[in-house]
Scaffold this motif. Structure first.
Motif, mmCIF file in Angstrom:
data_model
loop_
_atom_site.group_PDB
_atom_site.id
_atom_site.type_symbol
_atom_site.label_atom_id
_atom_site.label_comp_id
_atom_site.label_asym_id
_atom_site.label_seq_id
_atom_site.Cartn_x
_atom_site.Cartn_y
_atom_site.Cartn_z
ATOM 1 N N UNK A 188 0.828 -1.197 0.000
ATOM 2 C CA UNK A 188 0.000 0.000 0.000
ATOM 3 C C UNK A 188 0.863 1.246 0.000
ATOM 4 N N UNK A 189 0.255 2.384 -0.305
ATOM 5 C CA UNK A 189 0.929 3.676 -0.207
ATOM 6 C C UNK A 189 0.127 4.557 0.739
ATOM 7 N N UNK A 190 0.807 5.451 1.416
ATOM 8 C CA UNK A 190 0.103 6.330 2.344
ATOM 9 C C UNK A 190 0.915 7.555 2.683
ATOM 10 N N UNK A 191 0.236 8.530 3.290
ATOM 11 C CA UNK A 191 0.908 9.741 3.724
ATOM 12 C C UNK A 191 -0.089 10.729 4.274
ATOM 13 N N UNK A 216 -4.615 2.566 -0.531
ATOM 14 C CA UNK A 216 -4.122 3.927 -0.308
ATOM 15 C C UNK A 216 -4.613 4.418 1.061
ATOM 16 N N UNK A 217 -3.692 4.911 1.875
ATOM 17 C CA UNK A 217 -4.028 5.488 3.177
ATOM 18 C C UNK A 217 -3.744 6.988 3.093
ATOM 19 N N UNK A 218 -4.799 7.803 3.024
ATOM 20 C CA UNK A 218 -4.660 9.232 2.755
ATOM 21 C C UNK A 218 -5.181 10.036 3.946
ATOM 22 N N UNK A 219 -4.273 10.661 4.677
ATOM 23 C CA UNK A 219 -4.631 11.426 5.865
ATOM 24 C C UNK A 219 -4.601 12.911 5.504
ATOM 25 N N UNK A 220 -5.741 13.572 5.602
ATOM 26 C CA UNK A 220 -5.975 14.945 5.152
ATOM 27 C C UNK A 220 -5.081 15.314 3.966
ATOM 28 N N UNK A 221 -5.265 14.620 2.834
ATOM 29 C CA UNK A 221 -4.376 14.848 1.683
ATOM 30 C C UNK A 221 -4.556 16.229 1.062
ATOM 31 N N UNK A 222 -3.442 16.807 0.627
ATOM 32 C CA UNK A 222 -3.451 18.070 -0.116
ATOM 33 C C UNK A 222 -3.574 17.726 -1.592
ATOM 34 N N UNK A 223 -4.721 18.009 -2.190
ATOM 35 C CA UNK A 223 -4.967 17.526 -3.545
ATOM 36 C C UNK A 223 -5.251 18.627 -4.556
ATOM 37 N N UNK A 224 -5.395 19.874 -4.111
ATOM 38 C CA UNK A 224 -5.787 20.948 -5.027
ATOM 39 C C UNK A 224 -5.012 22.220 -4.707
ATOM 40 N N UNK A 278 -8.366 0.377 -12.174
ATOM 41 C CA UNK A 278 -6.951 0.061 -11.908
ATOM 42 C C UNK A 278 -6.418 0.786 -10.677
ATOM 43 N N UNK A 279 -7.105 1.820 -10.204
ATOM 44 C CA UNK A 279 -6.644 2.557 -9.036
ATOM 45 C C UNK A 279 -7.017 1.806 -7.764
ATOM 46 N N UNK A 280 -6.070 1.719 -6.838
ATOM 47 C CA UNK A 280 -6.275 0.952 -5.607
ATOM 48 C C UNK A 280 -7.340 1.581 -4.725
ATOM 49 N N UNK A 281 -8.056 0.785 -3.946
ATOM 50 C CA UNK A 281 -9.019 1.311 -2.972
ATOM 51 C C UNK A 281 -8.339 2.264 -2.000
#
Length: 350
Positions: A188-191, A216-224, A278-281
């Motif tokens: 998995x990937x995370x951050x 995917x482990x996404x903790x308050x991700x900065x996406x925009x 194809x994108x991981x959960x």
């Protein structure tokens, strides 16, 4: 975008922090002041008390001091809020030419699940030390190996350096799983924050190239990076992560001429339909009093609309940086426990 609570707490030594969090709630309330209620949410009492202490201390925060000093302060103070977290074993190594640290939980012997982790810090601050306690806690609680990578930072290395490093690190792990005790079918990937951004970038690369990725482990991700949200307007000052911090971070990582809508910089603008199944959960955690709250939740909805399995969990009473606050209050630690459980389910299946 990942400003460390440790930096903001430069004036609070461990004994004082422990003393504050150990006070009876009625005493904390007297010290912290009236409850803070915004957008139908009530700020966690321990967090409010820490904010009050920081306001009185009047210490400069990371965006107000030179970058080298900010990095040193973050590294030095991270232990204040992270505390001492047990771990089975820690190994320093190199991943795709980058410094890295492997955390192996107690009782784990055979090859098993592994999380490739990218730290927050606005692409400018943060390192293996700033998130050491969080990685230890995740590994032990989830019974998952955690491999943290020290990617290149801006302004010395602007976009797309960090994105390139994230993709290269995941490629390395998929090609060398035995070197880090990883089961190739359970990677998995995370951050957190900027690290969440890089985790998404790596996951999208895996989808494009056909690399195996389970979670995917996404903790308050900065996406925009264009940022025009209600949560930014509501929480732009006074809750650790400030609008000014994000302005400095974006300017440092994205020099003039950079397209802020580039999906490798702002995953919110990615064509998720093209990536499809194809994108991981993903598991997306947000904080109620966080300027990044709305963009993370909008991204979660976009994943769901594209048919990608996603679970969104808002922690309504917490602020940005709660991921680092393992020794700074019950609510933050409980939230981290839930995040670790989500990681365990995502990579172990139970």
């Amino acid at each position: 975008m990942g400003t460390s609570l440790g930096v903001a707490l430069a004036a609070v030594e461990p004994p004082l922090l422990q003393g504050l969090t150990a006070l009876p709630d009625r005493v904390k309330r007297l010290l912290a002041g009236s409850p803070v209620v915004i957008d139908g949410q009530t700020l966690d009492l321990d967090t409010q008390l820490l904010l009050r202490v920081m306001k009185v201390a009047r210490k400069p925060v990371v965006e107000q001091i030179p970058v080298p000093e900010g990095r040193l302060a973050l590294r030095a103070q991270s232990a204040v809020v992270g505390g001492s977290q047990p771990i089975g074993a820690v190994r320093e190594l190199e991943v795709a030419g980058l410094p890295a640290r492997l955390y192996v939980p107690r009782g784990v012997v055979d090859d098993g699940p592994l999380l490739l982790f990218f730290h927050g810090g606005g692409f400018v601050w943060g390192d293996l030390e700033s998130h050491d306690a969080s990685c230890r806690y995740l590994a032990e609680q989830a019974q998952v190996r955690v491999l943290a990578v020290d990617y290149r930072l801006a302004p010395e290395h602007p976009f797309p350096a960090a994105a390139d490093d994230a993709e290269a690190a995941l490629r390395w792990v998929t090609e060398n799983p035995g070197a880090v005790g990883a089961d190739p079918a359970r990677i998995g990937v995370g951050g957190d924050s900027a690290g969440g951004n890089l985790a998404i970038v790596a996951a999208m690369a895996a989808a494009r190239h056909g690399w195996p990725l389970k979670f995917q482990l996404l903790v308050y991700p900065a996406v925009d990076q264009t940022r025009d949200t209600r949560s930014l307007a509501l929480f732009r000052e006074g809750f650790f992560l400030s609008a000014r911090f994000m302005e400095v971070a974006t300017a440092s990582y994205s020099p003039p001429g950079t397209d802020l809508r580039d999906p490798r910089l702002s995953p919110a603008f990615a064509d998720l339909a093209e990536i499809g199944e194809r994108l991981a959960p993903a598991y997306v955690a947000t904080a109620g009093f966080d300027p990044l709250r709305d963009e993370g939740e909008a991204f979660s909805r976009a994943l769901a609309e594209a048919g990608i399995e996603v679970r969104l969990q808002r922690f309504p009473d917490l602020i940005h940086s709660f991921f680092n606050m393992l020794a700074a209050g019950r609510a933050a630690r409980a939230a981290n426990r839930e995040i670790a459980h989500a990681l365990r389910v995502g990579l172990h299946g139970s």
